[in-house]
Motif scaffolding. Structure first.
Motif, PDB file in Angstrom:
ATOM      1  N   MET A 141       0.887  -1.249   0.129  1.00  0.00           N
ATOM      2  CA  MET A 141      -0.023  -0.064  -0.054  1.00  0.00           C
ATOM      3  C   MET A 141       0.755   1.035  -0.196  1.00  0.00           C
ATOM      4  N   SER A 142       1.844   1.372   0.634  1.00  0.00           N
ATOM      5  CA  SER A 142       2.934   2.385   0.973  1.00  0.00           C
ATOM      6  C   SER A 142       3.477   2.825  -0.276  1.00  0.00           C
ATOM      7  N   ILE A 143       4.063   1.664  -0.822  1.00  0.00           N
ATOM      8  CA  ILE A 143       4.768   1.817  -2.337  1.00  0.00           C
ATOM      9  C   ILE A 143       3.859   2.313  -3.391  1.00  0.00           C
ATOM     10  N   ALA A 144       2.724   1.691  -3.556  1.00  0.00           N
ATOM     11  CA  ALA A 144       1.652   2.152  -4.646  1.00  0.00           C
ATOM     12  C   ALA A 144       1.152   3.537  -4.305  1.00  0.00           C
ATOM     13  N   ALA A 145       1.082   3.889  -3.017  1.00  0.00           N
ATOM     14  CA  ALA A 145       0.469   5.224  -2.753  1.00  0.00           C
ATOM     15  C   ALA A 145       1.714   6.346  -3.163  1.00  0.00           C
ATOM     16  N   VAL A 146       2.906   6.005  -3.036  1.00  0.00           N
ATOM     17  CA  VAL A 146       3.812   6.991  -3.488  1.00  0.00           C
ATOM     18  C   VAL A 146       3.917   7.033  -4.847  1.00  0.00           C
ATOM     19  N   LEU A 147       4.122   5.947  -5.500  1.00  0.00           N
ATOM     20  CA  LEU A 147       4.060   6.069  -6.914  1.00  0.00           C
ATOM     21  C   LEU A 147       2.845   6.544  -7.487  1.00  0.00           C
ATOM     22  N   LEU A 148       1.863   6.391  -6.991  1.00  0.00           N
ATOM     23  CA  LEU A 148       0.530   6.730  -7.796  1.00  0.00           C
ATOM     24  C   LEU A 148       0.407   8.225  -8.339  1.00  0.00           C
ATOM     25  N   PRO A 149       0.684   9.125  -7.354  1.00  0.00           N
ATOM     26  CA  PRO A 149       0.697  10.620  -7.827  1.00  0.00           C
ATOM     27  C   PRO A 149       1.707  10.964  -8.804  1.00  0.00           C
ATOM     28  N   ILE A 150       2.884  10.158  -8.629  1.00  0.00           N
ATOM     29  CA  ILE A 150       3.874  10.537  -9.429  1.00  0.00           C
ATOM     30  C   ILE A 150       3.416  10.102 -11.121  1.00  0.00           C
ATOM     31  N   ASN A 151       3.103   8.816 -11.062  1.00  0.00           N
ATOM     32  CA  ASN A 151       2.724   8.317 -12.360  1.00  0.00           C
ATOM     33  C   ASN A 151       1.389   9.082 -12.971  1.00  0.00           C
ATOM     34  N   ILE A 152       0.591   9.577 -12.116  1.00  0.00           N
ATOM     35  CA  ILE A 152      -0.470  10.482 -12.506  1.00  0.00           C
ATOM     36  C   ILE A 152      -0.130  11.804 -13.273  1.00  0.00           C
ATOM     37  N   TYR A 153       0.911  12.523 -12.364  1.00  0.00           N
ATOM     38  CA  TYR A 153       1.551  13.797 -12.807  1.00  0.00           C
ATOM     39  C   TYR A 153       2.191  13.612 -14.343  1.00  0.00           C
ATOM     40  N   ARG A 154       2.997  12.357 -14.481  1.00  0.00           N
ATOM     41  CA  ARG A 154       3.629  12.117 -15.654  1.00  0.00           C
ATOM     42  C   ARG A 154       2.855  11.659 -16.766  1.00  0.00           C
ATOM     43  N   ALA A 155       1.833  10.981 -16.569  1.00  0.00           N
ATOM     44  CA  ALA A 155       0.700  10.568 -17.627  1.00  0.00           C
ATOM     45  C   ALA A 155       0.261  11.793 -17.983  1.00  0.00           C
ATOM     46  N   VAL A 156      -0.177  12.727 -17.365  1.00  0.00           N
ATOM     47  CA  VAL A 156      -0.942  13.732 -17.754  1.00  0.00           C
ATOM     48  C   VAL A 156       0.026  14.580 -18.544  1.00  0.00           C
ATOM     49  N   GLU A 157       1.236  14.918 -17.833  1.00  0.00           N
ATOM     50  CA  GLU A 157       2.382  15.854 -18.660  1.00  0.00           C
ATOM     51  C   GLU A 157       2.424  15.103 -20.026  1.00  0.00           C
ATOM     52  N   VAL A 158       2.653  13.799 -20.186  1.00  0.00           N
ATOM     53  CA  VAL A 158       2.931  13.297 -21.684  1.00  0.00           C
ATOM     54  C   VAL A 158       1.800  13.252 -22.529  1.00  0.00           C
ATOM     55  N   THR A 159       0.559  13.223 -21.978  1.00  0.00           N
ATOM     56  CA  THR A 159      -0.591  13.340 -22.860  1.00  0.00           C
ATOM     57  C   THR A 159      -0.776  14.860 -23.241  1.00  0.00           C
ATOM     58  N   ARG A 160      -0.335  15.855 -22.577  1.00  0.00           N
ATOM     59  CA  ARG A 160      -0.524  17.277 -22.888  1.00  0.00           C
ATOM     60  C   ARG A 160       0.513  17.443 -23.999  1.00  0.00           C
ATOM     61  N   LEU A 161       1.573  16.993 -23.861  1.00  0.00           N
ATOM     62  CA  LEU A 161       2.746  17.013 -24.723  1.00  0.00           C
ATOM     63  C   LEU A 161       2.261  16.317 -26.133  1.00  0.00           C
ATOM     64  N   THR A 162       1.708  15.058 -25.955  1.00  0.00           N
ATOM     65  CA  THR A 162       1.104  14.713 -27.208  1.00  0.00           C
ATOM     66  C   THR A 162       0.220  15.475 -28.047  1.00  0.00           C
ATOM     67  N   ARG A 163      -0.613  15.982 -27.207  1.00  0.00           N
ATOM     68  CA  ARG A 163      -1.827  16.784 -27.899  1.00  0.00           C
ATOM     69  C   ARG A 163      -1.071  18.105 -28.567  1.00  0.00           C
ATOM     70  N   ARG A 164      -0.171  18.712 -27.752  1.00  0.00           N
ATOM     71  CA  ARG A 164       0.621  19.739 -28.337  1.00  0.00           C
ATOM     72  C   ARG A 164       1.343  19.341 -29.702  1.00  0.00           C
ATOM     73  N   VAL A 165       1.808  18.385 -29.642  1.00  0.00           N
ATOM     74  CA  VAL A 165       2.638  17.864 -30.792  1.00  0.00           C
ATOM     75  C   VAL A 165       1.795  17.603 -32.013  1.00  0.00           C
ATOM     76  N   HIS A 166       0.525  16.934 -31.804  1.00  0.00           N
ATOM     77  CA  HIS A 166      -0.774  16.916 -32.737  1.00  0.00           C
ATOM     78  C   HIS A 166      -1.071  18.041 -33.243  1.00  0.00           C
ATOM     79  N   ARG A 167      -1.564  19.073 -32.553  1.00  0.00           N
ATOM     80  CA  ARG A 167      -1.942  20.650 -32.737  1.00  0.00           C
ATOM     81  C   ARG A 167      -0.984  21.177 -33.826  1.00  0.00           C
ATOM     82  N   ALA A 168       0.487  21.174 -33.028  1.00  0.00           N
ATOM     83  CA  ALA A 168       1.406  21.613 -33.983  1.00  0.00           C
ATOM     84  C   ALA A 168       1.648  21.248 -35.319  1.00  0.00           C
TER      85      ALA A 168
END
Length: 230
Positions: free
Chosen positions: A73-100
């Motif tokens: 539980m502790s390991i997953a709880a620490v990694l979850l917000p990090i991976n959510i942040y990175r996933a959102v960041e990569v998704t936004r970058l992908t959309r910016r590349v598509h728009r560009a």
């Protein structure tokens, strides 16, 4: 440890795993989490990898809460917000590349405010091979000829980019007006500022350079083929 002892441990674990609805859900969540980790090891791009990691963290966090397993539980709880942040960041970058990439198809339109008008009479040379490159051009009307190859440039075409990005900064072709022409030109310094500041312009420049390189390779192959058959 003997095979019999391993079987006894496995049966005990399975008995515990199905001992209650809570334990069944916990172990299904664990299986889901492990399965998503394995799936993440097989993907080759960053966006699905990050979202699979998020799903895996949720599955293992659920297992840690329901089983319970404080370490999981502790390991997953620490990694979850990090991976959510990175996933959102990569998704936004992908959309910016598509728009560009989409905006790059209309680069000539939004470049016009940065460009100045220039007119050429028939037979006038715009630049010669070996000249220092200082401008990028957009042909508005008329026809221009690449003297070395005889190829014509038609209105709406951006050209002159190769020398701007080459190490020498020298023109590789002579361009001459076949008739009266109207052009728009933009200075080298502005081109480089836009290249770094506007992803759409950068993508368009990459497309132009790749197309020009492909055409040069094809022309060289045709010439080589002609020399071989002679």
């Amino acid at each position: 440890m003997s095979m019999d002892a391993l079987l006894v441990l496995a049966m005990a674990y399975l008995t515990e795993a199905v001992s209650s609805p809570r334990q069944i859900i916990a172990h299904l969540a664990a299986l889901l989490g492990v399965g998503l980790v394995m799936a993440g090891a097989l993907v080759r791009t960053m966006t699905p990898l990050r979202w699979l990691a998020v799903g895996s963290n949720i599955g293992l966090l659920s297992y840690g809460l329901l089983h319970p397993s404080p370490i999981t539980m502790s390991i997953a709880a620490v990694l979850l917000p990090i991976n959510i942040y990175r996933a959102v960041e990569v998704t936004r970058l992908t959309r910016r590349v598509h728009r560009a990439t989409t905006a790059a198809e209309h680069a000539g339109l939004w470049l016009k405010p940065y460009m100045k008008t220039r007119r050429l009479r028939a037979g006038k040379t715009l630049f010669s091979k070996g000249d220092r490159a200082e401008h990028l051009y957009l042909l508005v009307s008329g026809e221009l000829e690449l003297v070395g190859t005889g190829r014509l440039l038609e209105p709406g075409r951006i050209f002159g980019e190769i020398a701007l990005f080459s190490p020498s900064g020298l023109r590789t072709q002579t361009v001459r007006a076949r008739g009266a022409c109207t052009l728009l030109q933009i200075h080298d310094s502005t081109v480089k500022q836009l290249y770094y500041q506007e992803p759409a312009f950068g993508f368009h420049m990459i497309e132009l350079l790749a197309e020009r390189l492909s055409n040069d390779v094809q022309r060289a192959e045709r010439q080589a083929g002609g020399e071989t058959t002679q």
